[in-house]
Design an enzyme around this catalytic site. Structure first.
Site, short mmCIF file in Angstrom:
data_model
loop_
_atom_site.label_atom_id
_atom_site.label_comp_id
_atom_site.label_asym_id
_atom_site.label_seq_id
_atom_site.Cartn_x
_atom_site.Cartn_y
_atom_site.Cartn_z
N HIS A 1 0.84 -1.20 0.00
CA HIS A 1 0.00 0.00 0.00
C HIS A 1 0.87 1.25 0.00
CE1 HIS A 1 -4.01 -1.81 1.66
NE2 HIS A 1 -3.55 -2.46 0.62
N TYR B 1 3.80 7.03 9.71
CA TYR B 1 3.00 5.84 9.37
C TYR B 1 3.88 4.75 8.73
CZ TYR B 1 -1.18 3.15 8.26
OH TYR B 1 -2.13 2.15 8.21
N TYR C 1 -9.44 5.21 7.52
CA TYR C 1 -9.62 5.54 8.94
C TYR C 1 -10.70 6.62 9.01
CZ TYR C 1 -5.08 3.29 10.00
OH TYR C 1 -4.04 2.39 10.15
N LYS D 1 1.22 0.11 15.08
CA LYS D 1 2.66 0.17 15.42
C LYS D 1 3.14 -0.98 16.30
CE LYS D 1 3.78 3.72 13.14
NZ LYS D 1 4.20 3.29 11.83
N PRO E 1 -4.03 0.48 18.79
CA PRO E 1 -3.78 -0.04 17.44
C PRO E 1 -3.90 0.98 16.30
CG PRO E 1 -5.90 -0.79 18.26
CD PRO E 1 -5.24 -0.08 19.39
C1 PHB Z 1 -5.60 -4.41 10.91
O1 PHB Z 1 -5.65 -4.70 9.71
O2 PHB Z 1 -5.89 -5.23 11.78
C2 PHB Z 1 -5.20 -3.03 11.31
C3 PHB Z 1 -4.79 -2.15 10.32
C4 PHB Z 1 -4.43 -0.86 10.67
C5 PHB Z 1 -4.48 -0.46 11.99
C6 PHB Z 1 -4.88 -1.36 12.97
C7 PHB Z 1 -5.24 -2.65 12.64
O3 PHB Z 1 -4.14 0.81 12.30
#
Ligand code: PHB
Ligand code: APR
Length: 393
Positions: free
Chosen positions: A72, A384, A201, A297, A293
Protein backbone atom coordinates in the site's frame (compact mmCIF):
# COMPACT_ATOMS: atom_id res chain seq x y z
CA UNK A 1 18.54 -27.86 29.56
CA UNK A 2 21.07 -25.22 28.56
CA UNK A 3 21.14 -22.70 25.69
CA UNK A 4 22.76 -19.38 24.84
CA UNK A 5 19.59 -17.26 24.74
CA UNK A 6 16.48 -18.41 26.62
CA UNK A 7 13.46 -16.80 24.99
CA UNK A 8 10.16 -16.52 26.87
CA UNK A 9 7.19 -16.23 24.49
CA UNK A 10 6.58 -17.39 20.93
CA UNK A 11 4.82 -14.30 19.61
CA UNK A 12 6.43 -12.37 16.76
CA UNK A 13 9.17 -10.94 19.04
CA UNK A 14 10.40 -14.28 20.36
CA UNK A 15 10.14 -16.10 17.05
CA UNK A 16 11.86 -13.42 14.98
CA UNK A 17 14.65 -13.07 17.54
CA UNK A 18 15.20 -16.83 17.54
CA UNK A 19 15.26 -16.90 13.73
CA UNK A 20 17.82 -14.08 13.39
CA UNK A 21 20.06 -15.54 16.11
CA UNK A 22 19.93 -18.94 14.40
CA UNK A 23 21.08 -17.37 11.12
CA UNK A 24 24.11 -16.01 13.03
CA UNK A 25 24.95 -19.31 14.68
CA UNK A 26 23.50 -18.44 18.11
CA UNK A 27 21.49 -21.10 19.89
CA UNK A 28 18.15 -20.35 21.55
CA UNK A 29 15.22 -22.17 23.15
CA UNK A 30 11.70 -20.73 23.19
CA UNK A 31 9.31 -21.38 26.07
CA UNK A 32 5.63 -20.69 25.30
CA UNK A 33 2.77 -20.84 27.76
CA UNK A 34 0.09 -21.61 25.18
CA UNK A 35 -0.31 -24.41 22.63
CA UNK A 36 0.90 -23.95 19.07
CA UNK A 37 -2.71 -23.92 17.79
CA UNK A 38 -3.61 -21.18 20.23
CA UNK A 39 -0.66 -19.04 19.10
CA UNK A 40 -1.58 -19.59 15.45
CA UNK A 41 -5.25 -18.78 16.04
CA UNK A 42 -4.76 -15.27 17.42
CA UNK A 43 -5.99 -12.51 15.11
CA UNK A 44 -3.92 -9.34 15.44
CA UNK A 45 -3.10 -6.34 13.25
CA UNK A 46 -1.61 -6.60 9.79
CA UNK A 47 0.36 -3.58 8.58
CA UNK A 48 4.14 -3.94 8.25
CA UNK A 49 6.46 -0.95 7.99
CA UNK A 50 9.13 -0.92 5.29
CA UNK A 51 11.86 -1.67 7.85
CA UNK A 52 9.90 -4.64 9.24
CA UNK A 53 9.48 -5.96 5.69
CA UNK A 54 13.23 -5.57 5.09
CA UNK A 55 14.01 -7.39 8.34
CA UNK A 56 11.73 -10.31 7.47
CA UNK A 57 13.32 -10.66 4.05
CA UNK A 58 16.82 -10.57 5.57
CA UNK A 59 15.71 -13.23 8.08
CA UNK A 60 14.66 -15.54 5.19
CA UNK A 61 10.97 -15.43 6.14
CA UNK A 62 9.75 -12.96 3.51
CA UNK A 63 8.87 -15.30 0.68
CA UNK A 64 5.15 -15.83 1.31
CA UNK A 65 4.77 -12.22 2.49
CA UNK A 66 6.19 -11.01 -0.83
CA UNK A 67 3.86 -13.34 -2.72
CA UNK A 68 0.64 -12.76 -0.80
CA UNK A 69 1.08 -9.41 0.98
CA UNK A 70 -0.47 -6.25 -0.44
CA UNK A 71 1.77 -3.23 -0.96
CA UNK A 72 0.00 0.00 0.00
CA UNK A 73 1.29 3.44 -0.96
CA UNK A 74 -1.28 5.42 1.00
CA UNK A 75 -4.48 5.41 3.06
CA UNK A 76 -7.60 7.56 3.40
CA UNK A 77 -8.86 9.69 6.24
CA UNK A 78 -12.64 10.17 6.29
CA UNK A 79 -14.22 12.95 8.35
CA UNK A 80 -16.98 15.54 8.12
CA UNK A 81 -18.43 14.00 4.94
CA UNK A 82 -15.01 14.15 3.23
CA UNK A 83 -12.50 11.50 2.25
CA UNK A 84 -8.88 12.63 1.87
CA UNK A 85 -5.99 10.50 0.66
CA UNK A 86 -2.60 10.49 2.42
CA UNK A 87 -0.16 9.57 -0.29
CA UNK A 88 2.60 7.95 1.79
CA UNK A 89 4.58 7.07 -1.28
CA UNK A 90 4.68 10.67 -2.46
CA UNK A 91 5.35 12.31 0.91
CA UNK A 92 8.11 9.91 1.98
CA UNK A 93 9.99 9.71 -1.30
CA UNK A 94 8.79 6.24 -2.22
CA UNK A 95 8.09 4.31 1.03
CA UNK A 96 4.96 2.35 1.78
CA UNK A 97 3.67 -0.45 3.97
CA UNK A 98 2.86 -4.12 3.44
CA UNK A 99 -0.53 -5.47 4.47
CA UNK A 100 0.12 -8.99 5.74
CA UNK A 101 -1.59 -10.44 8.82
CA UNK A 102 0.40 -11.03 11.96
CA UNK A 103 -1.20 -14.47 12.09
CA UNK A 104 0.39 -15.35 8.74
CA UNK A 105 3.73 -13.91 9.77
CA UNK A 106 3.65 -15.98 12.97
CA UNK A 107 2.94 -19.11 10.91
CA UNK A 108 5.87 -18.36 8.57
CA UNK A 109 8.21 -17.85 11.51
CA UNK A 110 7.11 -21.05 13.28
CA UNK A 111 7.52 -23.06 10.08
CA UNK A 112 10.98 -21.62 9.45
CA UNK A 113 12.09 -22.36 13.00
CA UNK A 114 10.69 -25.89 12.95
CA UNK A 115 12.34 -26.63 9.59
CA UNK A 116 15.68 -25.75 11.17
CA UNK A 117 15.07 -28.02 14.14
CA UNK A 118 14.43 -25.28 16.71
CA UNK A 119 13.40 -26.16 20.26
CA UNK A 120 10.06 -24.48 20.94
CA UNK A 121 8.46 -25.82 24.10
CA UNK A 122 4.69 -25.21 23.91
CA UNK A 123 2.41 -25.39 26.95
CA UNK A 124 5.52 -24.63 28.96
CA UNK A 125 4.94 -21.46 31.03
CA UNK A 126 7.95 -19.77 32.54
CA UNK A 127 7.18 -19.31 36.23
CA UNK A 128 10.36 -17.64 37.52
CA UNK A 129 13.57 -16.06 36.27
CA UNK A 130 16.58 -15.66 38.51
CA UNK A 131 20.33 -15.08 38.44
CA UNK A 132 20.10 -12.43 35.73
CA UNK A 133 21.86 -9.83 37.86
CA UNK A 134 24.70 -12.11 38.94
CA UNK A 135 25.72 -13.73 35.70
CA UNK A 136 23.81 -17.01 36.18
CA UNK A 137 20.49 -16.54 34.41
CA UNK A 138 17.99 -19.35 34.85
CA UNK A 139 14.38 -19.74 33.76
CA UNK A 140 12.17 -22.06 35.78
CA UNK A 141 9.27 -23.39 33.73
CA UNK A 142 6.57 -26.01 33.88
CA UNK A 143 6.05 -28.80 31.42
CA UNK A 144 3.57 -31.66 31.80
CA UNK A 145 3.08 -30.83 35.46
CA UNK A 146 6.83 -30.95 36.17
CA UNK A 147 9.17 -28.11 37.12
CA UNK A 148 12.16 -27.77 34.81
CA UNK A 149 14.97 -25.28 34.37
CA UNK A 150 16.61 -23.64 31.40
CA UNK A 151 20.13 -22.30 31.97
CA UNK A 152 21.29 -19.58 29.57
CA UNK A 153 23.63 -16.62 29.04
CA UNK A 154 20.74 -14.23 28.41
CA UNK A 155 16.98 -14.22 28.94
CA UNK A 156 14.91 -12.49 26.25
CA UNK A 157 11.58 -11.48 27.79
CA UNK A 158 9.29 -11.65 24.75
CA UNK A 159 6.24 -12.71 26.74
CA UNK A 160 3.88 -9.84 26.05
CA UNK A 161 2.11 -7.45 28.39
CA UNK A 162 0.91 -10.17 30.81
CA UNK A 163 4.17 -12.13 30.90
CA UNK A 164 6.45 -12.69 33.87
CA UNK A 165 9.64 -11.11 32.50
CA UNK A 166 8.80 -7.51 33.30
CA UNK A 167 7.42 -8.49 36.69
CA UNK A 168 10.62 -10.39 37.48
CA UNK A 169 12.62 -7.16 37.28
CA UNK A 170 11.10 -6.11 40.59
CA UNK A 171 8.98 -3.00 41.23
CA UNK A 172 11.89 -0.93 42.58
CA UNK A 173 13.92 -1.18 39.38
CA UNK A 174 11.27 -0.36 36.81
CA UNK A 175 9.24 2.72 35.98
CA UNK A 176 5.92 2.30 34.19
CA UNK A 177 3.93 4.87 32.21
CA UNK A 178 0.35 4.02 31.32
CA UNK A 179 -2.81 5.45 29.81
CA UNK A 180 -5.96 3.37 29.40
CA UNK A 181 -8.46 4.72 26.85
CA UNK A 182 -12.19 4.86 27.70
CA UNK A 183 -13.30 2.72 24.73
CA UNK A 184 -12.40 -0.45 22.82
CA UNK A 185 -12.24 -1.68 19.22
CA UNK A 186 -14.76 -4.25 18.08
CA UNK A 187 -13.24 -6.09 15.12
CA UNK A 188 -14.69 -8.46 12.55
CA UNK A 189 -12.83 -10.72 10.11
CA UNK A 190 -14.92 -11.83 7.15
CA UNK A 191 -14.40 -13.37 3.72
CA UNK A 192 -15.75 -10.40 1.78
CA UNK A 193 -13.88 -8.13 -0.64
CA UNK A 194 -12.53 -4.96 1.00
CA UNK A 195 -14.53 -1.78 0.56
CA UNK A 196 -11.55 0.05 -0.94
CA UNK A 197 -8.10 -0.75 -2.37
CA UNK A 198 -6.34 0.67 0.70
CA UNK A 199 -7.25 1.43 4.33
CA UNK A 200 -9.83 4.01 5.43
CA UNK A 201 -9.62 5.54 8.94
CA UNK A 202 -12.87 7.30 9.82
CA UNK A 203 -13.66 9.97 12.37
CA UNK A 204 -17.44 9.97 12.84
CA UNK A 205 -19.78 11.51 15.39
CA UNK A 206 -20.91 7.97 16.34
CA UNK A 207 -17.28 6.90 16.86
CA UNK A 208 -14.17 5.74 15.00
CA UNK A 209 -14.23 3.10 12.25
CA UNK A 210 -11.45 1.42 10.27
CA UNK A 211 -11.65 -0.51 7.02
CA UNK A 212 -8.69 -2.85 6.69
CA UNK A 213 -8.04 -6.12 4.93
CA UNK A 214 -5.99 -9.29 4.82
CA UNK A 215 -6.31 -9.98 1.05
CA UNK A 216 -8.49 -9.06 -1.92
CA UNK A 217 -11.13 -11.45 -0.58
CA UNK A 218 -10.78 -11.10 3.19
CA UNK A 219 -11.61 -7.92 5.09
CA UNK A 220 -10.90 -6.74 8.61
CA UNK A 221 -13.15 -3.96 9.93
CA UNK A 222 -13.22 -2.24 13.31
CA UNK A 223 -15.61 0.09 15.09
CA UNK A 224 -15.03 1.98 18.31
CA UNK A 225 -17.18 0.38 21.01
CA UNK A 226 -18.04 0.77 24.64
CA UNK A 227 -15.42 -0.65 26.99
CA UNK A 228 -18.13 -2.58 28.82
CA UNK A 229 -19.57 -4.13 25.64
CA UNK A 230 -19.57 -7.89 25.56
CA UNK A 231 -18.82 -9.33 22.14
CA UNK A 232 -21.78 -11.72 22.55
CA UNK A 233 -24.28 -8.87 22.32
CA UNK A 234 -23.03 -7.96 18.84
CA UNK A 235 -24.69 -9.86 16.00
CA UNK A 236 -23.05 -9.75 12.58
CA UNK A 237 -25.93 -7.59 11.29
CA UNK A 238 -25.59 -5.13 14.15
CA UNK A 239 -21.87 -4.77 13.40
CA UNK A 240 -22.37 -4.20 9.66
CA UNK A 241 -25.19 -1.69 10.29
CA UNK A 242 -23.09 0.33 12.71
CA UNK A 243 -20.06 0.24 10.41
CA UNK A 244 -22.17 1.38 7.43
CA UNK A 245 -23.48 4.35 9.42
CA UNK A 246 -19.95 5.55 10.16
CA UNK A 247 -18.47 5.20 6.68
CA UNK A 248 -18.44 7.92 4.04
CA UNK A 249 -21.32 7.52 1.57
CA UNK A 250 -19.19 6.19 -1.31
CA UNK A 251 -17.64 3.50 0.88
CA UNK A 252 -20.94 2.59 2.58
CA UNK A 253 -22.49 1.90 -0.81
CA UNK A 254 -19.67 -0.48 -1.74
CA UNK A 255 -19.66 -2.37 1.57
CA UNK A 256 -20.11 -6.11 1.08
CA UNK A 257 -21.15 -7.95 4.23
CA UNK A 258 -20.85 -11.60 5.21
CA UNK A 259 -20.64 -13.94 8.19
CA UNK A 260 -17.86 -13.46 10.69
CA UNK A 261 -14.80 -15.68 10.76
CA UNK A 262 -13.89 -13.99 14.01
CA UNK A 263 -15.17 -11.12 16.15
CA UNK A 264 -13.46 -9.72 19.23
CA UNK A 265 -13.06 -6.62 21.37
CA UNK A 266 -9.63 -5.14 22.07
CA UNK A 267 -9.00 -2.58 24.83
CA UNK A 268 -6.75 0.39 24.00
CA UNK A 269 -3.73 1.24 26.07
CA UNK A 270 -0.50 3.26 25.86
CA UNK A 271 2.16 1.72 28.11
CA UNK A 272 5.94 1.95 28.42
CA UNK A 273 8.24 0.27 30.94
CA UNK A 274 11.70 1.73 31.53
CA UNK A 275 14.37 0.44 31.32
CA UNK A 276 14.20 -2.56 28.99
CA UNK A 277 17.33 -4.27 30.33
CA UNK A 278 18.12 -5.71 33.79
CA UNK A 279 21.55 -7.36 33.65
CA UNK A 280 21.14 -10.45 31.46
CA UNK A 281 17.34 -10.03 31.22
CA UNK A 282 16.27 -8.02 28.17
CA UNK A 283 12.65 -7.15 27.34
CA UNK A 284 11.32 -6.88 23.78
CA UNK A 285 7.93 -6.14 22.21
CA UNK A 286 4.67 -6.05 24.16
CA UNK A 287 6.51 -7.11 27.34
CA UNK A 288 7.95 -3.59 27.45
CA UNK A 289 5.41 -1.42 25.65
CA UNK A 290 1.87 -1.32 24.29
CA UNK A 291 0.35 1.16 21.85
CA UNK A 292 -3.29 1.60 20.86
CA UNK A 293 -3.78 -0.04 17.44
CA UNK A 294 -4.49 3.20 15.54
CA UNK A 295 -1.55 3.23 13.11
CA UNK A 296 -0.65 -0.46 13.67
CA UNK A 297 2.66 0.17 15.42
CA UNK A 298 2.64 -2.74 17.94
CA UNK A 299 4.15 -5.45 15.78
CA UNK A 300 6.52 -3.00 14.11
CA UNK A 301 7.88 -1.83 17.45
CA UNK A 302 8.41 -5.46 18.44
CA UNK A 303 10.41 -5.89 15.23
CA UNK A 304 12.56 -2.82 15.92
CA UNK A 305 13.37 -4.08 19.45
CA UNK A 306 14.36 -7.41 17.92
CA UNK A 307 16.54 -5.58 15.40
CA UNK A 308 18.50 -3.89 18.21
CA UNK A 309 18.53 -6.93 20.49
CA UNK A 310 19.73 -9.33 17.82
CA UNK A 311 22.49 -6.90 16.76
CA UNK A 312 23.63 -6.54 20.38
CA UNK A 313 23.73 -10.32 20.93
CA UNK A 314 25.44 -11.03 17.60
CA UNK A 315 28.18 -8.49 18.38
CA UNK A 316 28.50 -9.92 21.91
CA UNK A 317 29.01 -13.49 20.73
CA UNK A 318 31.25 -12.56 17.79
CA UNK A 319 33.50 -10.00 19.51
CA UNK A 320 32.68 -10.21 23.23
CA UNK A 321 31.63 -6.56 23.00
CA UNK A 322 29.00 -5.48 25.54
CA UNK A 323 28.55 -1.86 24.44
CA UNK A 324 25.45 -2.54 22.32
CA UNK A 325 23.86 -4.50 25.15
CA UNK A 326 24.62 -1.56 27.43
CA UNK A 327 22.88 0.82 25.02
CA UNK A 328 20.02 -1.54 24.15
CA UNK A 329 17.39 0.01 26.41
CA UNK A 330 18.13 3.65 25.55
CA UNK A 331 18.28 2.95 21.83
CA UNK A 332 14.98 1.06 21.80
CA UNK A 333 13.18 3.56 23.96
CA UNK A 334 14.02 6.52 21.72
CA UNK A 335 12.10 4.88 18.89
CA UNK A 336 9.43 3.40 21.17
CA UNK A 337 8.46 6.78 22.61
CA UNK A 338 8.08 8.30 19.15
CA UNK A 339 5.75 5.50 18.09
CA UNK A 340 3.85 5.77 21.38
CA UNK A 341 3.44 9.47 20.71
CA UNK A 342 2.26 8.91 17.13
CA UNK A 343 -0.26 6.21 18.14
CA UNK A 344 -1.62 8.36 20.98
CA UNK A 345 -1.94 11.40 18.67
CA UNK A 346 -3.65 9.41 15.89
CA UNK A 347 -6.01 7.83 18.45
CA UNK A 348 -6.86 11.22 19.97
CA UNK A 349 -7.65 12.71 16.56
CA UNK A 350 -9.88 9.90 15.33
CA UNK A 351 -12.01 8.70 18.28
CA UNK A 352 -15.08 10.00 20.05
CA UNK A 353 -14.09 10.87 23.61
CA UNK A 354 -17.42 12.27 24.75
CA UNK A 355 -20.15 14.60 23.63
CA UNK A 356 -18.26 17.85 24.04
CA UNK A 357 -18.78 19.82 20.79
CA UNK A 358 -15.51 21.73 21.30
CA UNK A 359 -13.49 18.50 21.17
CA UNK A 360 -15.27 17.37 18.02
CA UNK A 361 -14.62 20.70 16.29
CA UNK A 362 -10.95 20.60 17.32
CA UNK A 363 -10.57 17.12 15.82
CA UNK A 364 -12.12 18.29 12.55
CA UNK A 365 -9.88 21.36 12.50
CA UNK A 366 -6.84 19.13 13.01
CA UNK A 367 -7.91 16.77 10.23
CA UNK A 368 -8.60 19.71 7.92
CA UNK A 369 -5.15 21.13 8.69
CA UNK A 370 -3.45 17.75 8.35
CA UNK A 371 -4.93 16.96 4.97
CA UNK A 372 -4.43 20.51 3.71
CA UNK A 373 -0.83 21.11 4.71
CA UNK A 374 2.10 19.54 2.92
CA UNK A 375 4.23 19.71 6.07
CA UNK A 376 1.58 17.96 8.18
CA UNK A 377 0.89 15.29 5.54
CA UNK A 378 4.62 14.60 5.32
CA UNK A 379 4.90 14.21 9.10
CA UNK A 380 1.92 11.86 9.12
CA UNK A 381 3.26 9.80 6.23
CA UNK A 382 6.79 9.43 7.62
CA UNK A 383 5.48 8.25 10.97
CA UNK A 384 3.00 5.84 9.37
CA UNK A 385 5.61 4.13 7.16
CA UNK A 386 7.91 3.96 10.18
CA UNK A 387 10.75 6.13 11.45
CA UNK A 388 14.29 5.04 10.56
CA UNK A 389 16.30 2.89 12.96
CA UNK A 390 19.13 4.61 14.84
CA UNK A 391 22.60 3.50 13.85
CA UNK A 392 23.64 0.81 16.33
CA UNK A 393 26.98 -0.67 15.33
C1 PHB B 1 -5.60 -4.41 10.91
O1 PHB B 1 -5.65 -4.70 9.71
O2 PHB B 1 -5.89 -5.23 11.78
C2 PHB B 1 -5.20 -3.03 11.31
C3 PHB B 1 -4.79 -2.15 10.32
C4 PHB B 1 -4.43 -0.86 10.67
C5 PHB B 1 -4.48 -0.46 11.99
C6 PHB B 1 -4.88 -1.36 12.97
C7 PHB B 1 -5.24 -2.65 12.64
O3 PHB B 1 -4.14 0.81 12.30
N1 APR C 1 5.77 -18.23 29.76
C1 APR C 1 5.84 -18.51 28.43
N2 APR C 1 5.19 -17.79 27.49
C2 APR C 1 4.46 -16.75 27.91
C3 APR C 1 4.34 -16.40 29.28
C4 APR C 1 5.04 -17.20 30.23
N3 APR C 1 4.99 -16.95 31.54
N4 APR C 1 3.53 -15.31 29.37
C5 APR C 1 3.16 -15.00 28.12
N5 APR C 1 3.69 -15.86 27.23
C6 APR C 1 3.54 -15.87 25.76
C7 APR C 1 2.15 -15.56 25.27
O1 APR C 1 1.32 -16.72 25.30
C8 APR C 1 2.42 -15.10 23.84
O2 APR C 1 2.41 -16.16 22.92
O3 APR C 1 4.32 -14.81 25.21
C9 APR C 1 3.83 -14.51 23.91
C10 APR C 1 3.83 -13.00 23.72
O4 APR C 1 3.44 -12.72 22.38
P1 APR C 1 2.72 -11.34 21.95
O5 APR C 1 1.72 -10.98 22.98
O6 APR C 1 2.27 -11.54 20.57
O7 APR C 1 3.88 -10.25 22.06
P2 APR C 1 5.09 -9.93 21.07
O8 APR C 1 5.73 -11.17 20.55
O9 APR C 1 5.93 -8.91 21.75
O10 APR C 1 4.37 -9.31 19.80
C11 APR C 1 4.20 -7.98 19.54
O11 APR C 1 2.62 -6.35 18.91
O12 APR C 1 0.75 -5.30 17.93
C12 APR C 1 1.25 -6.10 18.89
O13 APR C 1 -0.41 -7.55 19.59
C13 APR C 1 0.63 -7.39 18.71
O14 APR C 1 1.31 -9.49 19.52
C14 APR C 1 1.75 -8.38 18.87
C15 APR C 1 2.79 -7.57 19.53
Amino acid sequence: MRTQVGIIGSGPSGLLLSQILFLHGIDSVILERQSRDHVLGRIRAGVLEQSTVDMLRAASVGERMDREGLVHGGFSLAFDGRMEYIDMHKWTGGSGVMVYGQTELTRDLIEARMADGAVIEYEAPAVAIDGFLDGKPRIIYEKKGERRELLCDFVAGCDGYHGISRQSAGPGSIKEFEKVYPFGWLGILSDVPPVDRELIYTNHERGFALCSMRSHTRSRYYIQCDLNDNVDIWTDDAFWDELRRRLPETAAQKLVTGPRLEMSIAPLRSFVAEPMRFGALLLAGDAAHIVPPTGAKGLNLAASDVHYLSRALIVYYAEKRTDLLDRYSDTCLRRVWKAVRFSWWFTAMMHKFGDEPLCQRLQLAELDYLTGSEAARTAMAENYVGLPFDRFE
